[in-house]
Structures are given as structure tokens and as C-alpha cells.
Design a protein around this motif. Structure first.
Motif, PDB file in Angstrom:
ATOM      1  N   GLN A 175      15.395  13.108   3.553  1.00 33.92           N
ATOM      2  CA  GLN A 175      15.968  14.218   4.309  1.00 33.92           C
ATOM      3  C   GLN A 175      16.933  13.715   5.372  1.00 33.92           C
ATOM      4  O   GLN A 175      18.016  14.244   5.575  1.00 33.92           O
ATOM      5  CB  GLN A 175      14.846  14.999   4.984  1.00 33.92           C
ATOM      6  CG  GLN A 175      14.361  16.101   4.079  1.00 33.92           C
ATOM      7  CD  GLN A 175      13.270  16.904   4.736  1.00 33.92           C
ATOM      8  OE1 GLN A 175      12.399  16.313   5.394  1.00 33.92           O
ATOM      9  NE2 GLN A 175      13.303  18.187   4.557  1.00 33.92           N
ATOM     10  N   ALA A 226      20.723  14.504   5.692  1.00 35.04           N
ATOM     11  CA  ALA A 226      21.288  15.062   6.917  1.00 35.04           C
ATOM     12  C   ALA A 226      22.548  14.293   7.304  1.00 35.04           C
ATOM     13  O   ALA A 226      23.578  14.896   7.652  1.00 35.04           O
ATOM     14  CB  ALA A 226      20.257  14.984   8.043  1.00 35.04           C
ATOM     15  N   MET A 265      20.969  24.596   2.485  1.00 37.72           N
ATOM     16  CA  MET A 265      21.097  23.223   2.969  1.00 37.72           C
ATOM     17  C   MET A 265      20.185  22.989   4.166  1.00 37.72           C
ATOM     18  O   MET A 265      19.524  21.957   4.287  1.00 37.72           O
ATOM     19  CB  MET A 265      22.543  22.996   3.389  1.00 37.72           C
ATOM     20  CG  MET A 265      22.821  21.569   3.727  1.00 37.72           C
ATOM     21  SD  MET A 265      24.562  21.284   3.518  1.00 37.72           S
ATOM     22  CE  MET A 265      24.636  19.653   4.070  1.00 37.72           C
ATOM     23  N   GLY A 285      17.458  24.479   4.756  1.00 40.86           N
ATOM     24  CA  GLY A 285      16.108  24.344   4.218  1.00 40.86           C
ATOM     25  C   GLY A 285      15.865  22.961   3.680  1.00 40.86           C
ATOM     26  O   GLY A 285      14.844  22.314   3.980  1.00 40.86           O
ATOM     27  N   VAL A 286      16.835  22.412   2.910  1.00 39.02           N
ATOM     28  CA  VAL A 286      16.674  21.069   2.332  1.00 39.02           C
ATOM     29  C   VAL A 286      16.496  20.039   3.438  1.00 39.02           C
ATOM     30  O   VAL A 286      15.679  19.125   3.352  1.00 39.02           O
ATOM     31  CB  VAL A 286      17.896  20.730   1.448  1.00 39.02           C
ATOM     32  CG1 VAL A 286      17.907  19.250   1.107  1.00 39.02           C
ATOM     33  CG2 VAL A 286      17.866  21.567   0.186  1.00 39.02           C
ATOM     34  N   LEU A 287      17.275  20.217   4.514  1.00 43.33           N
ATOM     35  CA  LEU A 287      17.272  19.185   5.551  1.00 43.33           C
ATOM     36  C   LEU A 287      16.049  19.248   6.448  1.00 43.33           C
ATOM     37  O   LEU A 287      15.604  18.221   6.943  1.00 43.33           O
ATOM     38  CB  LEU A 287      18.540  19.301   6.407  1.00 43.33           C
ATOM     39  CG  LEU A 287      19.831  18.956   5.672  1.00 43.33           C
ATOM     40  CD1 LEU A 287      21.016  19.043   6.624  1.00 43.33           C
ATOM     41  CD2 LEU A 287      19.768  17.571   5.071  1.00 43.33           C
ATOM     42  N   VAL A 288      15.513  20.463   6.717  1.00 41.44           N
ATOM     43  CA  VAL A 288      14.467  20.512   7.729  1.00 41.44           C
ATOM     44  C   VAL A 288      13.075  20.830   7.187  1.00 41.44           C
ATOM     45  O   VAL A 288      12.097  20.483   7.844  1.00 41.44           O
ATOM     46  CB  VAL A 288      14.799  21.510   8.867  1.00 41.44           C
ATOM     47  CG1 VAL A 288      16.119  21.135   9.517  1.00 41.44           C
ATOM     48  CG2 VAL A 288      14.861  22.917   8.314  1.00 41.44           C
ATOM     49  N   ARG A 289      12.927  21.440   6.039  1.00 46.01           N
ATOM     50  CA  ARG A 289      11.579  21.789   5.578  1.00 46.01           C
ATOM     51  C   ARG A 289      10.851  20.558   5.098  1.00 46.01           C
ATOM     52  O   ARG A 289      11.475  19.605   4.618  1.00 46.01           O
ATOM     53  CB  ARG A 289      11.639  22.839   4.471  1.00 46.01           C
ATOM     54  CG  ARG A 289      12.206  24.168   4.906  1.00 46.01           C
ATOM     55  CD  ARG A 289      11.516  24.697   6.165  1.00 46.01           C
ATOM     56  NE  ARG A 289      10.128  24.998   5.952  1.00 46.01           N
ATOM     57  CZ  ARG A 289       9.646  26.248   5.745  1.00 46.01           C
ATOM     58  NH1 ARG A 289      10.464  27.282   5.789  1.00 46.01           N
ATOM     59  NH2 ARG A 289       8.365  26.467   5.546  1.00 46.01           N
TER      60      ARG A 289
END
Lengths: 742, 100
Positions: A719, A723, B19, B21-25
Motif C-alpha cells: 500500500q 501510495a 484509489m 480505498g486501495v491506499l488506506v483500507r
């Protein structure tokens, strides 16, 4: 065959001997090698044999070389010892000299140095002093150092010193001279610190070394200035300049390419070219047009170079402000003091200036500085010698003082007298030092003259020779010291520097004062050591006379210090108007100097002889007054006041002189402390802080910190990676948008 | 007719949500659903452009994306189940094997 004919036919003709001149240097060098490498396994007698034989061989060769300088062709009766001056035209021979060039030593671009050796009357005299006195001192050392375990090392160093000194004297260019100059410095360092397990003695060696380095630095800069000056001269001069010098531009440049710019003969020719002629382009006040010295005049650069050489000579010859090492150097073995600090090395400065006299007379400013420095040094050292109680220290200050007198002579342009004093001083001062060594040897190494006394009967040979040498140095007629010192004082009085006429009288009257002081302290030393009753504090009840190896050199030196006076008389003994022998003898060496002074009128040299009534009588009276005062004080006055306190004025002055006028302390305050403080600052700020902390540990620290920061980047977290990619994408998008909008 | 700008803005908003969601979940399943959201945002733009251009190319592309997404979802779910079996968690923070 008359005596003159005998001396005019040398056993080896100059052209045969010249290629072998290198042997004079090589023999002691070989001796040093053998003694130094194999000495330990050779045994005492063999080492002594090798060391003495090496110097003796050198002496024989020097004698032959010296003889060859006066060789006349037996058939034609003409002088055979001549060689064409490479910088001059065909007619311009160097007379009474032999030289040999062993080819290029090194060359860098235009700069070239040849390994060239030359013996003329000046270097011939020094050759004989170095090898002759050197041999006597070697002989003396065989007995003096008999109890020393490291005798082989000592003899190796002594031989090394002789080799270096011979290089210095034989060199025909400044760079080779500098090799010898450095070599004697190194050998003297080794010899002063010979007993290196005593820290005080090791320190004395180090002090001599460091002080000498300051002078050597100045010497080198002076040499470089001369190199630049020669190239500026060849670029700017016209044909008329060379007419003045008795050569042509083609000759001069061809010789420069062959021999290099720092050859003494070449420098001499340049000096002749620089004095005023009718139609010449370059003289002393001409500004230099190109190169690093652009804008300075030839005369100005010459003065600067000479002053730098003065500083160099001051280091080696113990003049103000660099004289402080010599008295400390007495920590070394006594033969070392006699050889290095009386007879040879310390006179190198006088030799240098005599060799370069042609350049020196172009600069009255430099000459005046030399004369004044010499006079002040001499006076200061003489005053310090008044109060010293260590017999070797007195002699050391006396050496500084006598060297000052020689510098006075050189500075005022009476070169032959300076060389004459150099020669007589070598004899009597070596005799005094060796006598002092003999006294120490016979008295359990006692050096305090207050604890000696009454040695006259117990050491008759030492006594007699010491007396002769003392009389010689005090300047009592008819010993050599009188004539040499008086020749200098006479010349100082009668020579004049243009625009600086006052220097002549100043130096002359200081000279008289110095002569009286010399007589005083030397008489004091002699009386306290040899006359009167034996001191109650003496270390041994009865002194013993030294072995023949020690007394023989003393006798020879004492005889030499008497008969050297012969050189002061005219060849025609009854005609007092003739030149002194040595003046006449050295005139081929100083002929260029004479031509230059005649042409330039910057210096008025006077060749008159001292007259009996005003000159000799005055000098004699001065010496007698000094000696008489000492005799009165130490034979009548002080013995009658035993137990009483000293008079007030003596108590006031004596500590000052005893502590050498606090010159060492002054140097400590104004030079050593600031330098040490600067070093401390540099150590703390530059080394400890900048280099250690910032540069060395700082680099490691930054790498470690950057590593630990970057550790978070490589987390393995998909992730986080995504990011980063998204932000990068965003950035790219924003950039593209801005581009598009514009 | 609704201008294409509205469709594109809607697609961009959907894509950003996906995006985000992908980065923080932290849950892998929710991340998958977010990925689907991004794919659908893309499909939306394809279809919108197809409509604007008046041909079928965009529709075809959208079908392909849906097909590939279905296949990918099947494989992805299989991986998630396999990971859950071997490690007992499907939280992304616990899956840091890329470090090595």
C-alpha cells in the motif's frame, strides 16, 4: 730549483686532476658508509683507522688540488690552471682554478643544474681547512671518544659531515651548494644530539635543526629569485649589456643552456652586465618587463635576494636573529663543537657571501644590513660571554661573536679579510675548543670555570696551546688573530657604501668595542681555568694531561694559529706598501667583484694596508686594554675580595648577561608562544573539530542517519508503495496540466 | 443530452474513491472491491466516449475490462483465501513479504 719554482709545479697537473675532484667528496662519504654499516662488527681500531684515513685521503687530494691551482706549465712557465669561463668569451679565462663538469644533474624545462665542481683559491683554502682541521679533530676524537660505546656511529657522522661540507665548498652552482648546506645541517643535527638518551641534548639538536630550517627556507626563495632574475636579464638585455660583462648574448645563452642559471660564473657575468655601461639597456634601476617579477627593478630584486641569503646565512652562521642554536649546540661532544661550530659549518655563511661577492656589491642596502647584523650579533654575543661560567658556552658565544666580525667584513666589502679571519679563526677556535675538551677530559668532565683553576702545571701541553690560541683570538701581536681582525676593522673603516656612509663608522666603533670585549672574556676564561690556585670545589684533586692523540692536534693548531699571520704580510716583507699575501692570493676570485665595484661606484673598496701607527697600534691598545682589565679584575680585584659580596653594578648587570639578555625568553614570548597557540587552535578547530568531528565522524553519522531514514521507504508494504506511485502520478499529472494550461 | 464532462467527472470521482480505498483500507477484500470501483470508473469513461463518438469500440473495451476483472477477481480471491489459510489474517499490514 727555487722555492717559488717548487710551488709552481704541482705533482699532478690540473687537467689530469680535475676529473678526479669528486674523489675528495666520495672518500669521506665512503668512510661514513663503512663506519655506519659495518662499524659495529669492525672493532674500535678499525673504525678509527677507516674514518681517519678517509679524511686524510681527502686532505691529500685537497692538497694536490690546491697545489694544482697554482700550477705553471714547466716548459712555457705560464699558468696552466686556467679554464675558459663558459659564460665568457674566449679570452675571459678563470685563472688559478680548476673545474670539472660531470654533466647534467637534473633539468626541468629551461632550468638545468649540472654536477659541476670547482676549486679556486677561495674554495681551496676552505678545502684545506675542512680536511686538515677535520683530520686533526678525527685524530683527537679517537682518544676523546674512547669510552663511548657508540664510537662507530660517531665516526660515521663525522665523516658524513666532512663529505657534506666538502660538497658545499666544491660546488660550482647554488643548488649543489645547497645540497652540502643541507647535508652539514643534517650531520650537525645528528652530532649535536649524538647522546640522544639525554633529552636535553636531543633537544639541543632539534633546536639547531629547526633554527637552521628557517634560514634554509630563505636561502631557497633567494635562489628562486635569482633564477627568475637571470631569465629576465636574458630576455631584456641588449648587446651593450654583454659588452660590459665581457661576453656576448649568444655566449651567455649558450652557456645557460649548457650549465644552468645558478652557476656562480653565470651569476657573476649577469652582475657585470647589470652595472652601468654607456649604451646598455638593462641596469640596476631598470624595471623587469615580464614574468612573475614584473614591475620590480633588477636592483630591488637583487637586494631582496641578498637579504634572503642573509637570513639563510644567519641560520647556518648563527647570526641575529637565528644565533640561539649555537650555544645550546655545545651539548654535543666537544670534537663536534670544534669541527662544526668553530672551524667549518658555521663559516658557511661567510663562504657563501664571499662566493657571491659579485652579486652582493650590487646592493649597498643588503651589504649595510649584513654589516650591521654582524656587528650587533657580535656585540650581543660578546656581552653574553662576559658572564658565562661554562667554558664551552663562553667559547660558543665567542664563536658567534667572531662570526659577527666576519659578517662585518663581508658586509663592508672586505672579502679577503673575512676569509682570512675565517681561516685564522678555524685554527685558534678549534684549538680552544679542543683545549676545553682536553680540560674536561682531565677534570672529570667539569665545565664550570669557577671550579677549575691552576691547571697550568698539571696540563702543560693544554695550557701552552690554550694560551697561544687565547692570545691569538684576543688580538695580540704578532699572532694571526690580530692581523685578521685588524684587516677587517681597517677595511670596515675605509670602505664606503653609497648613501650609507654612516654605517662604516658605526660598525667600526662597534668593532673596537667588540675587540676589547673579546680580549676581556677570553682572558677571563684563560685566567680562571689555568692560573691561580686550584678551586676547592674541583671534581678531581689532580688533573691529568691527555693522550698524544689529543695534544698533538692542539700543538698543530696552535702552531697554525701563529704562522697563519704570515698571510697578512706583503710578499715583499720589507716593503710595507705591498698587498697582504692573502689579498693578493684571493684577487683572482674577487676580480669580477673588483670590476663591478669600479664600474658601479656603489661601493668604494679600499685596498690600502693598515698603517703601523694609527691602525695597528690602536687595535693593539684596544685588545690590551680589554685583556688588562680582565687580568686586573680576576688576578687582583676578585681574589682580594673573597667572601665579600660583589659590587652593586655587577650584581645588577650580571644576571642579565648570565641569562643571555633573555633573548631565548623573548623568542619564546613573541614567536614560539604564538606559533604554539596557533598550532593549538589549528589542532582544536581544524583537526579535532573540522576534520575529526565533521569530516570523518560526520560522514559516518550522515550515512547512518540516511540509512535509517531510507529504511522506512523499503517497508515491503504494498500500500505504501502504491501510495508513492499515486503521489508521483499526481505530481506528473499536475505538471502535465500546468504545461497544457500554459 | 448530458455533456461528456459530467461523465468524466463522475468517473474521476469514482476512480479517486477506489484509489483511496486501495491506499488506506487494511482489509484485502475491501481493497479488491475498491479495485473493482476503479475498473468501473474506467468502464464508465469508455462507454461515455463510445457514446460521444457514436461507435462500438468503447463498448467492446468495457466488455473486455469486465471479463478480465472477473477473471482477476477469481484469482485474487483465491490468493486471499490461500493467504488467510496460511497466515490466519487478510490484513495487508501483516503481509510484508515484499520486504525480503
Amino acid at each position: 730549483m727555487t722555492l717559488v719554482e717548487f710551488f709552481r709545479a704541482a705533482p699532478v697537473a690540473p687537467d689530469i686532476l680535475a676529473p678526479s675532484l669528486w674523489l675528495i667528496i666520495a672518500l669521506p662519504l665512503l668512510g661514513a658508509f663503512i663506519c655506519g654499516v659495518f662499524g659495529k662488527m669492525m672493532g674500535r681500531a678499525n673504525v678509527q683507522l677507516v674514518a681517519c684515513a678517509a679524511v686524510a685521503g681527502s686532505f691529500v687530494l685537497s692538497l694536490l688540488a690546491f697545489w694544482a691551482t697554482s700550477h705553471h706549465n714547466p716548459e712555457t712557465g705560464r699558468l696552466a690552471a686556467i679554464f675558459p669561463n663558459p659564460f665568457g668569451i674566449e679570452r675571459d679565462f678563470v685563472r688559478y682554478a680548476l673545474a670539472y663538469d660531470y654533466g647534467t644533474w637534473f633539468s626541468v624545462g629551461d632550468f638545468r643544474v649540472n654536477f659541476g665542481l670547482m676549486v679556486d683559491h677561495l674554495s681551496g683554502i676552505l678545502l684545506l681547512i675542512i680536511t686538515g682541521v677535520g683530520f686533526l679533530i678525527h685524530l683527537y676524537s679517537t682518544s676523546y671518544m674512547e669510552h663511548d660505546a657508540a664510537y662507530w656511529r660517531f665516526f660515521a657522522y663525522l665523516n658524513l659531515f666532512v663529505a657534506a661540507m666538502l660538497t658545499l665548498v666544491l660546488a660550482d652552482n647554488l643548488i649543489l651548494l645547497f645540497v652540502g648546506w643541507e647535508g652539514v645541517g643534517m650531520a650537525s643535527y645528528l652530532l649535536i644530539g649524538f647522546w640522544y638518551d639525554d633529552p636535553a641534548k636531543a633537544w639541543a639538536g632539534r633546536k639547531a635543526f629547526v633554527t637552521n630550517r628557517i634560514g634554509d627556507f630563505a636561502f631557497l626563495i633567494g635562489t628562486f629569485l635569482l633564477v627568475l632574475l637571470v631569465s629576465a636579464f636574458t630576455q631584456q638585455s641588449n648587446a651593450a649589456d654583454y659588452n660590459n660583462a665581457g661576453t656576448t648574448a649568444q655566449h651567455y645563452t649558450a652557456a645557460l643552456e649548457k650549465k644552468g642559471p645558478v652557476t656562480f660564473k653565470g651569476l657573476e657575468k649577469m652582475a657585470e652586465g647589470l652595472v652601468d655601461g654607456s649604451a646598455d639597456k638593462v641596469d640596476l634601476s631598470t624595471p623587469i618587463e615580464a614574468g612573475p617579477l614584473e614591475g620590480y627593478t633588477f636592483g630591488g630584486v637583487m637586494t631582496a635576494a641578498m637579504l634572503l641569503f642573509l637570513l639563510g646565512a644567519a641560520g647556518k652562521s648563527a647570526q641575529l636573529p637565528l644565533y640561539v642554536w649555537l650555544p645550546d649546540a655545545m651539548a654535543g661532544p666537544t670534537p663536534v663543537s670544534a669541527l662544526i661550530h668553530a672551524a667549518t659549518m658555521v663559516t658557511a655563511g661567510v663562504y657563501l657571501f664571499s662566493r657571491m661577492s659579485a652579486l652582493l656589491v650590487l646592493s649597498p642596502t643588503a651589504m649595510a644590513t649584513i654589516a650591521i647584523i654582524g656587528a650587533l650579533t657580535s656585540l650581543l654575543a660578546a656581552l653574553i660571554a662576559f658572564a658565562q661560567d661554562d667554558i664551552k658556552k663562553v667559547l660558543a658565544y665567542s664563536t658567534v661573536s667572531q662570526l659577527g666580525i666576519m659578517f662585518m667584513g663581508v658586509g663592508m666589502g672586505i672579502f679577503w679579510a673575512a676569509v682570512f679571519h675565517l681561516m685564522t679563526h678555524a685554527f685558534f677556535k678549534a684549538c680552544l675548543f679542543l683545549g676545553a675538551g682536553s680540560v674536561m677530559h682531565g677534570n672529570g668532565d667539569e665545565t664550570d670555570i669557577k671550579k677549575l683553576g691552576g691547571l697550568r702545571k698539571e696540563m702543560p701541553w693544554t695550557w701552552a696551546t690554550f694560551l697561544v690560541a687565547t692570545l691569538a683570538i684576543t688580538g695580540i701581536i704578532p699572532l694571526s688573530g690580530f692581523f685578521s681582525k685588524d684587516a677587517i676593522l681597517h677595511g670596515v673603516h675605509h670602505n664606503h657604501l653609497q648613501g650609507l656612509e654612516w654605517v662604516s663608522s658605526l660598525v667600526y666603533y662597534l668593532g673596537l668595542l667588540i675587540a676589547a670585549s673579546t680580549a676581556f672574556y677570553m682572558t677571563r676564561v684563560y685566567l680562571l681555568t689555568f692560573e691561580g690556585p686550584r678551586s676547592k670545589e674541583a671534581r678531581v684533586a689532580h688533573a691529568h694531561e691527555s693522550a698524544w692523540q689529543m695534544t698533538l692536534p692542539l700543538v698543530v693548531l696552535a702552531v697554525l694559529s701563529v704562522v697563519a699571520a704570515r698571510y697578512a704580510f706583503g710578499i715583499d716583507f720589507f716593503n710595507m706598501t705591498a698587498q697582504p699575501v692573502l689579498d693578493n692570493f684571493l684577487s683572482p676570485v674577487f676580480s669580477a667583484t673588483k670590476r663591478i665595484t669600479d664600474a658601479s661606484a656603489l661601493v668604494a673598496l679600499d685596498t690600502s694596508r693598515p698603517q703601523l701607527v694609527p691602525d695597528y697600534l690602536k687595535a693593539w691598545a684596544v685588545a690590551l686594554a680589554g685583556g688588562g682589565a680582565a687580568a686586573f679584575l680576576y688576578l687582583r680585584y676578585f681574589p682580594s675580595r673573597v667572601g665579600l659580596p660583589d659590587p652593586a653594578f655587577i650584581r645588577a648587570v650580571r644576571p642579565l648577561a648570565l641569562n643571555k639578555f633573555y633573548v631565548d625568553e623573548l623568542y619564546e614570548l613573541i614567536v614560539i608562544r604564538p606559533v604554539k597557540f596557533m598550532s593549538f587552535l589549528l589542532f582544536r578547530v581544524v583537526d579535532a573539530l573540522v576534520i575529526d568531528t565533521v569530516a570523518v565522524r560526520g560522514t559516518a553519522w550522515v550515512t547512518a542517519r540516511v540509512g535509517s531514514a531510507l529504511r522506512y521507504v523499503q517497508s515491503g508494504d504494498a500500500q505504501a508503495y502504491a501510495a508513492v506511485m499515486a503521489i508521483a502520478l499526481l505530481g506528473g499529472m499536475a505538471y502535465a496540466l500546468i504545461q497544457v494550461m500554459q | 443530452m448530458v455533456p461528456i464532462t459530467y461523465y468524466l467527472l463522475l468517473a474521476a470521482a469514482l476512480f479517486c474513491m477506489g484509489m483511496f480505498g486501495v491506499l488506506v483500507r487494511r482489509n484485502a477484500l475491501v481493497v479488491f472491491m475498491s479495485v473493482e470501483l476503479m475498473l468501473n470508473a474506467a468502464n464508465l469513461t469508455f462507454v461515455a466516449f463510445a457514446r460521444m463518438r457514436g461507435d462500438d469500440l468503447g463498448h467492446v473495451s468495457a466488455f473486455f475490462v469486465i471479463a478480465v476483472a472477473a477473471a482477476e477477481a477469481a484469482i485474487g480471491l483465491a490468493i486471499v483465501i490461500a493467504v488467510f489459510r496460511s497466515r490466519g489474517s487478510i490484513l495487508l499490514e501483516d503481509l510484508r513479504t515484499m520486504k525480503h
